[in-house]
Write a protein that holds these residues in place. Structure first.
Motif, PDB file in Angstrom:
ATOM      1  N   ARG A 216    -115.892 -49.659  62.981  1.00  0.00           N
ATOM      2  CA  ARG A 216    -115.009 -49.394  64.117  1.00  0.00           C
ATOM      3  C   ARG A 216    -113.723 -48.782  63.577  1.00  0.00           C
ATOM      4  O   ARG A 216    -113.123 -49.297  62.624  1.00  0.00           O
ATOM      5  CB  ARG A 216    -114.707 -50.684  64.887  1.00  0.00           C
ATOM      6  N   LEU A 217    -113.311 -47.662  64.162  1.00  0.00           N
ATOM      7  CA  LEU A 217    -112.129 -46.939  63.718  1.00  0.00           C
ATOM      8  C   LEU A 217    -111.023 -47.068  64.748  1.00  0.00           C
ATOM      9  O   LEU A 217    -111.270 -47.109  65.954  1.00  0.00           O
ATOM     10  CB  LEU A 217    -112.450 -45.460  63.505  1.00  0.00           C
ATOM     11  N   ASP A 218    -109.778 -47.105  64.259  1.00  0.00           N
ATOM     12  CA  ASP A 218    -108.652 -47.105  65.182  1.00  0.00           C
ATOM     13  C   ASP A 218    -108.311 -45.667  65.573  1.00  0.00           C
ATOM     14  O   ASP A 218    -109.001 -44.717  65.178  1.00  0.00           O
ATOM     15  CB  ASP A 218    -107.453 -47.839  64.580  1.00  0.00           C
ATOM     16  N   GLN A 219    -107.259 -45.483  66.339  1.00  0.00           N
ATOM     17  CA  GLN A 219    -106.935 -44.156  66.858  1.00  0.00           C
ATOM     18  C   GLN A 219    -106.547 -43.174  65.757  1.00  0.00           C
ATOM     19  O   GLN A 219    -106.600 -41.956  65.953  1.00  0.00           O
ATOM     20  CB  GLN A 219    -105.797 -44.259  67.877  1.00  0.00           C
ATOM     21  N   ASP A 220    -106.180 -43.686  64.587  1.00  0.00           N
ATOM     22  CA  ASP A 220    -105.833 -42.817  63.468  1.00  0.00           C
ATOM     23  C   ASP A 220    -107.024 -42.527  62.560  1.00  0.00           C
ATOM     24  O   ASP A 220    -106.871 -41.860  61.534  1.00  0.00           O
ATOM     25  CB  ASP A 220    -104.712 -43.462  62.647  1.00  0.00           C
ATOM     26  N   GLY A 221    -108.198 -43.063  62.933  1.00  0.00           N
ATOM     27  CA  GLY A 221    -109.383 -42.838  62.121  1.00  0.00           C
ATOM     28  C   GLY A 221    -109.542 -43.783  60.955  1.00  0.00           C
ATOM     29  O   GLY A 221    -110.394 -43.562  60.086  1.00  0.00           O
TER      30      GLY A 221
END
Length: 509
Positions: A216-221
């Motif tokens: 799972r990645l956050d909005q910054d990758g």
């Protein structure tokens, strides 16, 4: 990074909810549990939007054979950045590269030596999952490798040809290290060539390792480490195969062997193909089955492997997919990813395929261990984060096994959420599940088995060598959050009449 105080308080509430649901058996209790434990829209696994990146086949490392006949292999753990399908490359860890590691390969009967260097900013280990070897070479929490240091285990390969793997096993940090990307295959070949006539065996041509993980990645990758209080750990919303999101594989052979490994930290999969075609299951954790088993799906919990042979027609495309996980009688199964369906990898057959021979009716012979000749029976109950009411302590030996003994271990998951069970050093055989013979896919050699809730699994194990009264092996749940939180015990193998000696370490908190 983990936030332990939040996790424990939330999980204590979840365990209370599980108890209520188990006792009451009511829809309202289960609904309340689902609201309590379900992360906010972050556990659902989704198919890639496109399959437009070639599958990365791990480089094959067979090393060099020294003058004394020892096969020399090398690994270096380091940090890097990898394309996981996010807006920019993601910070990851790997062996000899930015993520995952090469496929190590050796032959049965060889002496191997692996030089492992740690260039990471923190202490790690490398555990040879499924390997039969001395406890001091096992790579568990008692063999730490500090930053800037190297570790050089050596052992003789003395087991059946098999698809094994390697991964970190630092005490309390295994989930994070594996999730960051530290994992790789270790293939054991027969002494004189292919493990069975007629099986695809050309690495990267008709024989492919496929390591399945969810992220799972956050909005910054960047990798997200918050598990949102899920009882079994972090469930990602994207799948990567050999570290690639949206991978395809050009297939040039009529029959292809896929060596599947569930390298996820928490998620189980039920793997098959999008068109429901049948395949031949030919091997599991510890090597080949006695004969091919025709199936359309196979369940893999974290740490389990399956070798399958699938046949394709010229020019066709088919996708490997996971159709939920069939977790047994768990409560609110959607919370644990049991209902998630997603495509993982696209197979594209070229217009002209290399013909393949039919599979042999018999693949190997497995010596069946006799439970009536067992030296003793041990019982293990998994509940919460404990095995037999105790959490892991590095300085405590939980079980002492006598060299040469054959034992029956009865293992039971007392919770209504998932656990599985992994034993270091030996491959076991599943005798029965609630008194009934196991299904054909569990009839081979195993080192990890999924435990459906409230069922008793009888395993038989033989401890033939590698006595060491002061260095323990592990047994534990291979859902890595559970392992890190203390769902692990230690056993030593001793000579007849000997006893366990004090083990250095510290208690788990």
């Amino acid at each position: 990074m983990r936030t332990e105080p939040r996790r424990l308080s939330r999980r204590s509430l979840l365990r209370a909810g599980l108890a209520v649901a188990a006792l009451a058996g009511t829809a309202s209790a289960c609904d309340g549990l689902a609201r309590l434990s379900a992360p906010a829209g972050s556990t659902r696994l989704r198919s890639p939007a496109r399959f437009d990146t070639p599958l990365a086949v791990p480089p094959l490392q067979e090393g060099l054979v020294a003058a004394d006949g020892t096969r020399e292999l090398r690994l270096t753990a380091r940090a890097g950045r990898s394309d996981l399908g996010g807006p920019r490359p993601t910070a990851t860890w790997g062996y000899d590269g930015p993520q995952l590691g090469p496929t190590l390969r050796a032959r049965v009967g060889e002496q191997v030596r692996v030089t492992v260097a740690n260039e990471l900013p923190e202490t790690t280990t490398v555990h040879w999952h499924g390997m039969h070897l001395p406890a001091a070479m096992d790579g568990g929490p008692h063999q730490p490798i500090a930053p800037g240091e190297t570790w050089t285990p050596t052992w003789r390969v003395d087991q059946a040809p098999a698809t094994l793997w390697y991964h970190p096993h630092p005490h309390g940090e295994t989930e994070e290290h594996v999730y960051r990307g530290l994992a790789g295959f270790f293939l054991l070949d027969a002494p004189d060539g292919p493990d069975a006539p007629g099986l695809p065996h050309r690495y990267g041509i008709d024989d492919f390792p496929v390591l399945v993980q969810d992220k799972r990645l956050d909005q910054d990758g960047e990798l997200e480490f918050d598990d949102h209080g899920n009882e079994i750990g972090l469930l990602g919303d994207r799948v990567v195969t050999n570290g690639v999101h949206g991978a395809y594989l050009d297939v040039g052979a009529q029959a292809v062997r896929l060596r599947l490994l569930n390298g996820s930290t928490a998620r189980s999969y039920r793997l098959g193909f999008g068109d429901d075609r049948a395949f031949d299951l030919v091997g599991t954790d510890g090597g080949l089955l006695e004969r091919p088993v025709r199936q359309t799906r196979v369940r893999l919990s974290p740490g389990e492997r399956a070798e399958l042979v699938v046949r394709l027609s010229p020019g066709e495309t088919v996708r490997l997919r996971s159709d939920g996980a069939e977790l047994g009688a768990v409560v609110v199964p959607e919370v644990f990813g049991a209902d998630d369906t997603a495509d993982l990898l696209e197979l594209r057959a070229v217009p002209t395929l290399t013909p393949a021979a039919p599979l042999p009716a018999t693949l190997t012979r497995i010596e069946r261990l006799d439970p009536t000749a067992a030296d003793r029976v041990r019982r293990f109950e998994l509940e919460g984060r404990e095995i037999n009411g105790r959490r892991m302590a590095m300085d405590r030996v939980d079980e002492t096994v006598t060299l040469g003994a054959t034992e029956v271990w009865e293992v039971r998951n007392r919770n209504l959420f998932p656990h599985n069970f992994h034993v270091h050093d030996v491959q076991f055989q599943v005798l029965t599940i609630d008194g009934e013979p196991p299904p054909p896919e569990l009839a081979g050699r195993k080192d990890t088995v999924y435990l459906e809730p409230r069922r008793t699994y009888r395993l038989i194990l033989r401890f033939e060598d590698h006595a060491d009264p002061r260095t323990p092996y592990m047994f534990h749940c291979h859902l890595l959050l559970h392992e890190d939180d203390g769902m692990m015990g230690q056993f030593v193998v001793v000579e007849p009449g000997d006893h366990a000696e004090p083990v250095s370490g510290h208690a788990h908190h």
